[in-house]
Design a protein around this motif. Structure first.
Motif: not given
Lengths: 253, 507
Positions: A49, A52-54, B458, B462
Motif C-alpha cells: 500500500y 502505491a500511495g494509499r 484509491f 492507483s
C-alpha cells in the motif's frame, strides 16, 4: 542504478499511531522478480500500500526511490503514471462502470499524465482482446461492472489483465494466490510470467511457497516485524515451507 | 461511454464553485411594477394582449392564491419569501415578437450563444452551414446536439419567448410548437380545452401563483398519428434582478402521436434568491407517447450558500387515453432549493408512467424531489428509478407517492431509489408513500444508500486516475441506468454537468 530503492522505511498507521514498518530496506533491480514472504502482520500488505500511495499511512522516516527519484510526495495516480502497479489482494467493486470503460479511462489518464495522446479505439480494442483472450476473460466479463459478481479467480485474472494493459515498470502482486484453486492459480501465474521482461520488475507478496513454483523468483526476501530479516535465492522459499516462520519472528524480536 | 476524459478536462478548467452560466446580459428591460396584486395580473395579461377569458382565468387563480398558504411539508429550509418584493414581469425593452432571427436583439442572441443554444440551427436551414459542420458558436453546452442538428428550440428569456426555430418544418408535419402566449391568440380552442386540465388552478400554492402570473412558456400539439419529426426543446433563462420566472408549458399528444421534449435552464449568479415557479402539463391521448427530459442547471448559490434559485415546480402528465405513455427524465444539478415532483396520472387502461431522475446536490443545496404515480386505470404500469447524489453540506430527499385506485385492477409499480453520499457532512433521505386500494396491485420498492468509499477511490487512483476522475467515474457508474434514458447527445452533456457539479467535493 536500481529501479526501486526502499531505504530505512518507517511507517505508522495514521489514526492509530501503530508502527508497522521498522526500518525496511530493500532494493529491486530492473527486470528482477522478488518474492516477499513473511508471517501475518509482518508488514507485507502495508509495504504494498505504501508503495502505491494509499492514504492513511504515515512515513515517519526513510525514503522510496524510483529511478533515483523519491515518490513519497507523489499522489497514487502520479505513481501509476511512473509505472507503479498494485495487484490488489481484495480487488474493489465499481458498480455500473464496465471493465472496458475502466481500463480505457485508467490507461488514458496515465497517458495524459505522461504527456502522451489518448489511445485510439481500434488500438485499444485490439490490445484488450489479445490480453483478455490469453487470460480466459470473455466479452461478457469486460462488459460487466468492474469486479461486480466476479468469482475470486475472475477478480485476480482481471487484475492481471489490468496489469497487462497498463504495462507497469514495477508491479506489486499482493497475495495474488489467495483464494485461488489450482487451475486459476495456473492461469494467473502464466499471465504474470508472460509479462516478465528485462524492463519490468515485480514484487510478489505471498505466504506460501506454492505460488513460487509457478512464478519463479530471482530473489526471496523474508519480512518480519516490519523489516527484511533474510534474503536468499528461490530455495529459501522451500526452506521456509519446511521450517515455518518461527525462527524469524524470534530473531527479529 | 468514453466521455470521462473530457469531463476531467472540464473539471480542471473550472474553479471551485464557479458557475459557468453566471453572466448577466446587459439588456434594457421593461418590468411590471414591483409587487403582486390584481393590477399586476391585469398588467401581464394586457402586455400579452390576452382575451378576456384568459384574464378571468388568471384573476380567479389569483383570488384563490390569496387564500392559500405556502406548503411546509418538504424537507427544505429557506427564509420567508416576500412575494411583494419581486417583479413578476420583465421583458427585453421594445420587444416585438420577432419574425425571424434577424429581428432578435443581437445582445440576446449573444447570450444564447454563450449558453451554446443552437438557435443558429437556422444557419442550416438558410444553407449557411451544412449539418454536421462545426458552428462558429464557441459555447459548448450543446455541442453534441448542434453537430447532430435537428432540434427545434424555443428560448424563453425572463418572461418572454424570444425565438422559436424550425417552425415551418414542424408546421408541415402538423406539429404546433410555439410560445404559449401566441397559442392563446392562435389556438384558443386547444388552450381552453387543455390548460389547467392536468394541474388545476387550485392545485397547490405555487401552481396557483403560476396560473395567475405566468408570462410565457412553450406550447406543443402533436396531431393524431403524427410522430414529431425532431426533438423539441426549450431553454429558460432568468436574467433580470429580483425577477421571478413563471413559465407555463403545455404539451398535448393526440391519439397515436409521439413527441420527445427537452428542457434546459440557467440563470446568472446573483446574491439574492430568485423565485422560479413553473407549471408543466402533459396530456397523452389513446396510444400516444410523450417523453419529457429536463437538465436543470439553475444557479445553485455560492460556496457559502448565498444566492441561488428557489425552484418550486409542478410537473404533471395525464395518461388520459388507453395504452398511452408518459416518461419523465430529469437531471437536477442546480437551484438552491428544489421542490419538484414530476408525476403521472395513469387514467387510461394499460397506460404507463415512468420517472427517471438524477438529483445532485453540493454546497448548501437542498433538494426535495420525487414523483407521484396515480394508478386509476386497469393494468397500468409505473416505473421509478431515482438516483440521489449528495456532496458538500447538502441535503437530498426523495419523496414518492404510488397509489392504486379501487378500479385499478392489475396495477403494477417498481420503485428503485439509490442514494450516494460523498463526504460526511451531507444527508440523503428517502420518503416513499404507497397506497393500494385494489388487492391485485403489485408494488415493489427497493432502496439503498451507499458512500463512495476510500477503497473505491484509491483503487481507481492507483490505476492512474486523479481523485476527480475517480469520483466522476464512480458517479457515472451509479447513474448509468438513468443516463441511458436520455437522448444520446443529452446524456453526454449530462455526464459533463454531473462532474462539474461535483467539483471540489473530494479531497
Amino acid at each position: 542504478m536500481s529501479l526501486l530503492e526502499i531505504k530505512n522505511l518507517h511507517v505508522e498507521i495514521e489514526d492509530e499511531g501503530k508502527k508497522i514498518l521498522n526500518g525496511l530496506t530493500l532494493t529491486i533491480e530492473k527486470g528482477q522478480v522478488a518474492a516477499i514472504m513473511g508471517p501475518n502482520g509482518s508488514g507485507k500488505s502495508t509495504l504494498a500500500y505504501v508503495l502505491a500511495g494509499r492514504p492513511g499511512y504515515a512515513v515517519t522516516e526513510g525514503d522510496i526511490l524510483l529511478d533515483g527519484e523519491s515518490i513519497l510526495d507523489m499522489a497514487p495516480n502520479e505513481r501509476a503514471a511512473k509505472g507503479v502497479f498494485l495487484a490488489f489482494q481484495y480487488p474493489v467493486e465499481v458498480p455500473g462502470v464496465a471493465t472496458m470503460t475502466f481500463l480505457r479511462t485508467a490507461l488514458n489518464a496515465q497517458r495524459k499524465l505522461r504527456g502522451e495522446g489518448e489511445i485510439s479505439t481500434p488500438e485499444f480494442l485490439k490490445l484488450v482482446r489479445a490480453e483478455a483472450g490469453d487470460l480466459g476473460i470473455n466479452q461478457d466479463m469486460l462488459r460487466r461492472g468492474v469486479n461486480v459478481g466476479f468469482s475470486g479467480g475472475e477478480k485476480k485474472r482481471a487484475e492481471i489483465l489490468q496489469m497487462a494493459i497498463l504495462q507497469p515498470r514495477i508491479a506489486v502482486l499482493d497475495e495474488t494466490d489467495s483464494g485461488l484453486d489450482i487451475d486459476a492459480l495456473r492461469i494467473v501465474s502464466e499471465g504474470v510470467n508472460r509479462l516478465r521482461s528485462p524492463e519490468r520488475s515485480m514484487i510478489v507478496i505471498t505466504h506460501y511457497q506454492r505460488l513460487l513454483n509457478y512464478i519463479v523468483p530471482d530473489v526471496v526476501h523474508v519480512l518480519a516485524k516490519g523489516r527484511v530479516v533474510r534474503t536468499g535465492g528461490k530455495e529459501l522459499a522451500l526452506e521456509l515451507e519446511a521450517k515455518g516462520y518461527a525462527q524469524y519472528t524470534d530473531e527479529a524480536a | 461511454m468514453p466521455a470521462v476524459p473530457e469531463t476531467v478536462d472540464r473539471v480542471r478548467q473550472i474553479d471551485v464553485d464557479q458557475y459557468k452560466y453566471g453572466f448577466v446580459t446587459d439588456i434594457e428591460s421593461e418590468k411590471a411594477p414591483k409587487g403582486l396584486n390584481e393590477d399586476t395580473v391585469r398588467f401581464i395579461s394586457a402586455k400579452k394582449n390576452e382575451p378576456q377569458w384568459m384574464l378571468d382565468w388568471r384573476l380567479e387563480a389569483f383570488r384563490r392564491w390569496q387564500t392559500m398558504r405556502e406548503p411546509t411539508w418538504a424537507r427544505v429550509h429557506y427564509p420567508k419569501i416576500d412575494y411583494q418584493d419581486a417583479y413578476y414581469y420583465a421583458a427585453p425593452k421594445a420587444f416585438k415578437a420577432p419574425k425571424s432571427l434577424a429581428d432578435v436583439d443581437p445582445e440576446l442572441l449573444r447570450t444564447y450563444e454563450k449558453l451554446g443554444i443552437p438557435l443558429k440551427e437556422q444557419e442550416i436551414l438558410a444553407g449557411v452551414r451544412k449539418q454536421g459542420e462545426p458552428s462558429q458558436l464557441d459555447g459548448d453546452m450543446m455541442e453534441g446536439m448542434r453537430s447532430s442538428g435537428r432540434v427545434a428550440v424555443d428560448a424563453v428569456f425572463d418572461s418572454v419567448s424570444v425565438a422559436t426555430t424550425f417552425k415551418e418544418e414542424l408546421k408541415r408535419a402538423g406539429v404546433i410548437f410555439m410560445p404559449i402566449s401566441e397559442a392563446i391568440q392562435e389556438h384558443p380552442e386547444l388552450i381552453k380545452k387543455y390548460l389547467g386540465s392536468v394541474v388545476p388552478t387550485s392545485d397547490n400554492f405555487f401552481a396557483t401563483l403560476n396560473s395567475a402570473v405566468f408570462s410565457d412558456g412553450s406550447f406543443v400539439y402533436v396531431p393524431k398519428g403524427v410522430r414529431c419529426p425532431m426533438e423539441l426543446s426549450t431553454y429558460f433563462r432568468i436574467n433580470e434582478q429580483n425577477t421571478g420566472q413563471f413559465e407555463r408549458t403545455l404539451i398535448i399528444a393526440d391519439a397515436g402521436a409521439y413527441v420527445s421534449y427537452l428542457e434546459g435552464c440557467t440563470a446568472p449568479m446573483r446574491d439574492e434568491n430568485q423565485l422560479h415557479a413553473a407549471v408543466v402539463e402533459l396530456v397523452a391521448l389513446d396510444d400516444a407517447e410523450i417523453k419529457y427530459s429536463t437538465v436543470q442547471n439553475w444557479y445553485p448559490g455560492d460556496a457559502d450558500g448565498k444566492g441561488g434559485i428557489f425552484n418550486f415546480v409542478t410537473k404533471r402528465g395525464d395518461c388520459r387515453g388507453k395504452n398511452s405513455k408518459i416518461s419523465w427524465t430529469q437531471v437536477e444539478t442546480g437551484s438552491a432549493i428544489t421542490w419538484k415532483y414530476p408525476s403521472c396520472i395513469l387514467r387510461g387502461d394499460n397506460s404507463r408512467g415512468e420517472f427517471y431522475s438524477i438529483a445532485i446536490s453540493n454546497g448548501y443545496q437542498q433538494v426535495d424531489s420525487g414523483t407521484k404515480m396515480i394508478h386509476l386505470g386497469k393494468n397500468t404500469v409505473s416505473r421509478i428509478i431515482s438516483k440521489g447524489i449528495s456532496a458538500g453540506k447538502s441535503q437530498n430527499t426523495y419523496r414518492g407517492l404510488v397509489t392504486a385506485h379501487r378500479r385499478a385492477t392489475g396495477a403494477r409499480n417498481f420503485t428503485n431509489c439509490d442514494s450516494l453520499l460523498i463526504g460526511d457532512k451531507c444527508g440523503a433521505h428517502t420518503v416513499p408513500y404507497m397506497e393500494a386500494k385494489n388487492s391485485s396491485a403489485v408494488f415493489e420498492h427497493e432502496a439503498s444508500t451507499s458512500k463512495i468509499s476510500e477503497d473505491m477511490l484509491f483503487y481507481c487512483q492507483s490505476r492512474g486516475m486523479s481523485a476527480e476522475e475517480a469520483t466522476a467515474l464512480v458517479v457515472n457508474g451509479f447513474v448509468k441506468d438513468v443516463l441511458q434514458q436520455l437522448p444520446m447527445e443529452f446524456a453526454v452533456e449530462a455526464q459533463k454537468l454531473i462532474s462539474i457539479s461535483l467539483e471540489g467535493s473530494v479531497g
